[in-house]
Scaffold this motif. Structure first.
Motif, mmCIF file in Angstrom:
data_model
loop_
_atom_site.group_PDB
_atom_site.id
_atom_site.type_symbol
_atom_site.label_atom_id
_atom_site.label_comp_id
_atom_site.label_asym_id
_atom_site.label_seq_id
_atom_site.Cartn_x
_atom_site.Cartn_y
_atom_site.Cartn_z
ATOM 1 N N THR A 42 0.821 -1.220 0.000
ATOM 2 C CA THR A 42 0.000 0.000 0.000
ATOM 3 C C THR A 42 0.853 1.268 0.000
ATOM 4 O OG1 THR A 42 -0.179 -0.118 2.424
ATOM 5 C CG2 THR A 42 -1.959 -1.109 1.141
ATOM 6 N N SER A 43 2.027 1.205 0.630
ATOM 7 C CA SER A 43 2.862 2.406 0.750
ATOM 8 C C SER A 43 3.355 2.910 -0.599
ATOM 9 C CB SER A 43 4.052 2.131 1.671
ATOM 10 O OG SER A 43 4.866 1.100 1.148
ATOM 11 N N ALA A 44 3.332 2.060 -1.642
ATOM 12 C CA ALA A 44 3.799 2.487 -2.969
ATOM 13 C C ALA A 44 2.999 3.683 -3.474
ATOM 14 C CB ALA A 44 3.694 1.334 -3.961
ATOM 15 N N TYR A 45 1.750 3.778 -3.076
ATOM 16 C CA TYR A 45 0.877 4.805 -3.651
ATOM 17 C C TYR A 45 1.079 6.177 -3.017
ATOM 18 C CZ TYR A 45 -0.807 1.163 -6.528
ATOM 19 O OH TYR A 45 -0.839 0.171 -7.468
ATOM 20 N N ARG A 46 2.018 6.261 -2.088
ATOM 21 C CA ARG A 46 2.439 7.575 -1.592
ATOM 22 C C ARG A 46 3.045 8.405 -2.727
ATOM 23 N NH1 ARG A 46 3.837 9.394 3.655
ATOM 24 N NH2 ARG A 46 5.281 11.178 3.682
ATOM 25 N N VAL A 47 3.622 7.733 -3.729
ATOM 26 C CA VAL A 47 4.289 8.440 -4.826
ATOM 27 C C VAL A 47 3.558 8.262 -6.162
ATOM 28 C CG1 VAL A 47 6.569 8.438 -3.735
ATOM 29 C CG2 VAL A 47 5.879 6.478 -5.139
ATOM 30 N N SER A 48 2.302 7.835 -6.099
ATOM 31 C CA SER A 48 1.516 7.688 -7.330
ATOM 32 C C SER A 48 0.838 9.011 -7.686
ATOM 33 C CB SER A 48 0.449 6.602 -7.148
ATOM 34 O OG SER A 48 -0.469 6.615 -8.221
ATOM 35 N N LYS A 49 0.699 9.251 -8.995
ATOM 36 C CA LYS A 49 0.071 10.487 -9.475
ATOM 37 C C LYS A 49 -1.395 10.297 -9.842
ATOM 38 C CE LYS A 49 3.103 10.679 -12.795
ATOM 39 N NZ LYS A 49 3.871 11.122 -13.987
ATOM 40 N N SER A 50 -1.870 9.063 -9.913
ATOM 41 C CA SER A 50 -3.130 8.817 -10.617
ATOM 42 C C SER A 50 -4.212 8.112 -9.810
ATOM 43 C CB SER A 50 -2.849 7.987 -11.881
ATOM 44 O OG SER A 50 -1.937 8.654 -12.724
ATOM 45 N N VAL A 51 -3.919 7.685 -8.594
ATOM 46 C CA VAL A 51 -4.854 6.839 -7.844
ATOM 47 C C VAL A 51 -5.645 7.649 -6.830
ATOM 48 C CG1 VAL A 51 -4.959 4.981 -6.127
ATOM 49 C CG2 VAL A 51 -3.616 4.695 -8.192
ATOM 50 N N SER A 52 -6.951 7.377 -6.779
ATOM 51 C CA SER A 52 -7.833 8.073 -5.838
ATOM 52 C C SER A 52 -7.839 7.413 -4.469
ATOM 53 C CB SER A 52 -9.270 8.109 -6.390
ATOM 54 O OG SER A 52 -9.314 8.731 -7.661
ATOM 55 N N ASP A 53 -7.929 6.067 -4.433
ATOM 56 C CA ASP A 53 -8.049 5.368 -3.153
ATOM 57 C C ASP A 53 -7.328 4.033 -3.243
ATOM 58 O OD1 ASP A 53 -8.779 4.933 -0.551
ATOM 59 O OD2 ASP A 53 -10.900 4.544 -0.951
ATOM 60 N N ALA A 234 33.565 -1.399 5.818
ATOM 61 C CA ALA A 234 33.879 -0.274 4.911
ATOM 62 C C ALA A 234 33.703 1.043 5.652
ATOM 63 C CB ALA A 234 32.983 -0.337 3.680
ATOM 64 N N PRO A 235 34.649 1.401 6.496
ATOM 65 C CA PRO A 235 34.545 2.674 7.222
ATOM 66 C C PRO A 235 34.456 3.853 6.256
ATOM 67 C CG PRO A 235 36.341 1.306 8.073
ATOM 68 C CD PRO A 235 35.878 0.666 6.803
ATOM 69 N N GLY A 236 33.724 4.857 6.663
ATOM 70 C CA GLY A 236 33.598 6.050 5.832
ATOM 71 C C GLY A 236 32.291 6.155 5.089
ATOM 72 N N ILE A 237 31.531 5.065 5.048
ATOM 73 C CA ILE A 237 30.221 5.165 4.395
ATOM 74 C C ILE A 237 29.260 5.932 5.293
ATOM 75 C CG2 ILE A 237 30.520 3.024 3.104
ATOM 76 C CD1 ILE A 237 28.636 1.654 5.111
ATOM 77 N N LYS A 238 28.261 6.520 4.666
ATOM 78 C CA LYS A 238 27.209 7.224 5.392
ATOM 79 C C LYS A 238 25.933 6.392 5.310
ATOM 80 C CE LYS A 238 29.340 11.623 4.133
ATOM 81 N NZ LYS A 238 29.802 12.060 5.458
ATOM 82 N N ILE A 239 25.126 6.429 6.361
ATOM 83 C CA ILE A 239 23.943 5.571 6.443
ATOM 84 C C ILE A 239 22.692 6.422 6.581
ATOM 85 C CG2 ILE A 239 22.790 3.774 7.799
ATOM 86 C CD1 ILE A 239 25.643 2.864 8.652
ATOM 87 N N THR A 240 21.700 6.115 5.771
ATOM 88 C CA THR A 240 20.417 6.807 5.850
ATOM 89 C C THR A 240 19.304 5.788 6.052
ATOM 90 O OG1 THR A 240 18.937 8.385 4.730
ATOM 91 C CG2 THR A 240 20.039 6.779 3.330
ATOM 92 N N SER A 241 18.276 6.175 6.799
ATOM 93 C CA SER A 241 17.142 5.289 7.099
ATOM 94 C C SER A 241 15.827 6.004 6.799
ATOM 95 C CB SER A 241 17.181 4.845 8.562
ATOM 96 O OG SER A 241 18.382 4.185 8.869
ATOM 97 N N PRO A 242 15.479 6.163 5.537
ATOM 98 C CA PRO A 242 14.206 6.831 5.206
ATOM 99 C C PRO A 242 13.032 6.046 5.792
ATOM 100 C CG PRO A 242 15.601 6.602 3.261
ATOM 101 C CD PRO A 242 16.202 5.752 4.322
ATOM 102 N N PRO A 243 12.103 6.720 6.491
ATOM 103 C CA PRO A 243 11.009 6.003 7.157
ATOM 104 C C PRO A 243 9.872 5.580 6.244
ATOM 105 C CG PRO A 243 10.874 8.350 7.638
ATOM 106 C CD PRO A 243 12.134 8.149 6.865
ATOM 107 N N ASP A 244 9.842 6.046 4.999
ATOM 108 C CA ASP A 244 8.777 5.634 4.085
ATOM 109 C C ASP A 244 9.280 5.765 2.655
ATOM 110 O OD1 ASP A 244 8.157 8.378 3.059
ATOM 111 O OD2 ASP A 244 7.479 8.716 5.110
ATOM 112 N N ILE A 245 8.450 5.297 1.740
ATOM 113 C CA ILE A 245 8.880 5.204 0.335
ATOM 114 C C ILE A 245 9.066 6.585 -0.298
ATOM 115 C CG2 ILE A 245 6.539 5.055 -0.623
ATOM 116 C CD1 ILE A 245 7.630 3.000 -2.607
ATOM 117 N N GLY A 246 8.308 7.582 0.139
ATOM 118 C CA GLY A 246 8.462 8.918 -0.419
ATOM 119 C C GLY A 246 9.813 9.513 -0.081
#
Length: 320
Positions: A42-53, A234-246
């Motif tokens: 269901t979370s995919a539709y956070r970034v949809s342009k065309s869906v009503s519900d 691999a020291p030196g990498i940066k880590i991100t944790s986006p909480p949702d698909i958007g």
């Protein structure tokens, strides 16, 4: 006009279905388009342009007659003019017939077409988004399938801007890595995990050749152990944790290059037209990536992701 689409599968399947939804909306701009998807998608539709519900139903669960009856009641109450089904089970066709929806579109495949008004030939020898797009022929829409595209909410773009500042990325680009350690894939016996040691070799080569180019690794809910091990290796990498698909999409949008396994983030990168190099184990890049010089897939010679040599990946990256 009211349209409902039944779209089983995960987030990647939904993004591959976006071109169908977008062209449907373009053809019928005043239509209300709803989708019925599995809870995990269901979370995919956070970034949809065309869906009503977005309605939720677990197609792959061991559903009781009461579960199917409840879905039937929901669909009947909404009085849809058109129903589109990606599934090929005859039971779904029967469900749509019982709703009384006058136009029922699906694939012409075995007994699944018995209850359809418009059965479309199933062509699996093409990009999956184009295969889904073929269903629009049931409405007389026979246009080429565009690449997937998405719309990122402004608040997610703002979040990503703040996240890039937190990581010290400034306004420059970065390489984004998604390891794709999906528990669902593991449960199905599908190998989509690329070993930490191989990622380490790739990251170290980047750090040697492009020391000023940041490497950002995405950590999802299922990636704790994988990312922790990679951070030590691999020291030196940066880590991100986006909480949702958007927010994940917004981080992908800022990357110069996406390195990933066959996964939902890969489809997001394609939709955002970010240069993408994806690794494939048992799956087929010809069916999961569109033809473009912006996207490349590396297929394991054995079907096991771990058997992709890091040197092969780096050769693609550096154009050797």
């Amino acid at each position: 006009m009211r349209v409902v689409a039944l779209v089983p599968g995960g987030i990647g399947d939904q993004i591959l279905f976006f071109p169908t939804l977008d062209d449907l909306k373009q053809a019928y701009p005043n239509a209300d388009i709803d989708v019925v998807v599995e809870p995990r998608a269901t979370s995919a539709y956070r970034v949809s342009k065309s869906v009503s519900d977005v309605l939720s139903f677990d197609f792959k669960d061991n559903n009781s007659p009461a579960d199917w009856a409840n879905l039937l009641g929901v669909l009947r109450d909404r009085y849809y003019d058109v129903a589109i089904s990606l599934g090929q089970r005859w039971g779904v066709g029967l469900l749509l017939w019982l709703t009384g929806t006058p136009k029922r579109i699906g694939y012409q495949s075995g007994s699944s077409g018995l209850f359809l008004t418009d059965a479309v030939p199933l062509n699996t020898d093409q990009y999956a988004a184009a295969m889904y797009h073929d269903l629009l022929k049931g409405l007389g829409i026979d246009t080429p399938c565009p690449d997937p595209s998405i719309s990122i909410p402004k608040k997610d773009l703002d979040w990503a801007e703040a996240e890039r500042a937190r990581l010290g990325l400034g306004s420059g680009g970065y390489v984004l890595i998604h390891g794709g350690s999906s528990q669902l894939a593991k449960a199905k016996g599908i190998d989509k995990i690329y070993p930490v040691e191989s990622w380490q070799a790739i990251i170290q080569d980047f750090q040697t050749k492009q020391p000023d180019l940041p490497i950002v690794v995405v950590k999802g809910p299922e990636d704790e152990a994988f990312v922790a091990t990679l951070a030590q290796a691999a020291p030196g990498i940066k880590i991100t944790s986006p909480p949702d698909i958007g927010k994940l999409a917004a981080m992908i949008a800022g990357a110069n290059l996406m390195l990933c396994t066959d996964s939902a983030p890969m489809h997001l990168a394609v939709a955002l037209k970010v240069f993408t190099l994806a690794l494939f184990g048992p799956t087929d890049p010809e069916k999961l990536l569109p033809k473009s010089d912006r996207f490349a897939g590396i297929k394991s010679p054995t079907g096991n992701m771990a058997d992709i040599d890091p040197k092969t990946v780096l050769s693609k990256v550096w154009g050797g």
